[in-house]
Design a protein around this motif. Structure first.
Motif: not given
Length: 204
Positions: A144-158
């Motif tokens: 998990i590299q963090g979260r996508n701050e630009n998408i509602p809910g800030k989903p996890l980034l892989y």
């Protein structure tokens, strides 16, 4: 420092490590082993790199079944390709089990599209990817590299992990083969269809 003194220490570090060691990591360990004396010079990257090159040349000899290689972002001892089948006879249980088709597809998407959210993976695959992503995290092939701050809910980034690079013998995602090198792009290009929108001839 004389290269013949550095070589056995570097060999010992790489041999004992359970993960590939980068030149910077090796330098850090050596500086602890050989702290500079008063007014002395510290070991540098060039000295370490020269010693590694000497070690690499040493193990190119046919007398050795293994070699030192840059893989997974660092150096490690690996069995030479011609002895893989021999080693597999007694260490088969230690090898990573084969990934399922779903896991391979998911891993390929992450590797080529990283960083990517699970929802984006599922849009590409067209199916739920919870299990596949979970297995890849479990095997530490992705992280998990963090979260996508630009998408509602800030989903996890892989993204792929260092273990992924080690497992597939590459040093960075840029070393992955290009898509056009592994599939026939012509086979997936859209074909043209000529449509005739002229009025039909009247029935006589």
């Amino acid at each position: 420092m004389p290269i013949d003194i550095l070589i056995p220490h570097i060999e010992a570090l790489i041999f004992a490590s359970d993960k590939p060691l980068s030149v910077i990591e090796i330098l850090g360990f050596l500086q602890q082993i050989f702290p500079p004396e008063q007014d002395g010079e510290k070991l540098n990257l060039e000295e370490v790199q020269n010693a590694i090159e000497a070690i690499s040349e040493k193990y190119q000899s046919n007398y050795y079944a293994f070699e030192i290689r840059l893989s997974g972002g660092g150096y490690q001892f690996l069995t030479k390709p011609e002895y893989h089948k021999t080693v597999a006879l007694i260490q088969e249980e230690k090898f990573i089990k084969k990934l399922s088709t779903a896991a391979i597809e998911t891993l390929a998407i992450i590797a080529y599209k990283q960083p990517i959210t699970k929802n984006e993976i599922e849009i590409i695959r067209g199916v739920n990817c919870d299990y596949a992503v979970g297995k890849l995290l479990e095997k530490e092939l992705v992280l998990i590299q963090g979260r996508n701050e630009n998408i509602p809910g800030k989903p996890l980034l892989y993204a792929t992990s260092r273990n992924f690079m080690d497992y597939f013998g590459i040093n960075s995602p840029e070393d992955l083969p290009k898509i056009k090198e592994i599939i026939n792009t012509e086979a997936v290009l859209p074909f043209q269809v000529e449509l005739n929108f002229s009025s039909p001839s009247p029935v006589e």
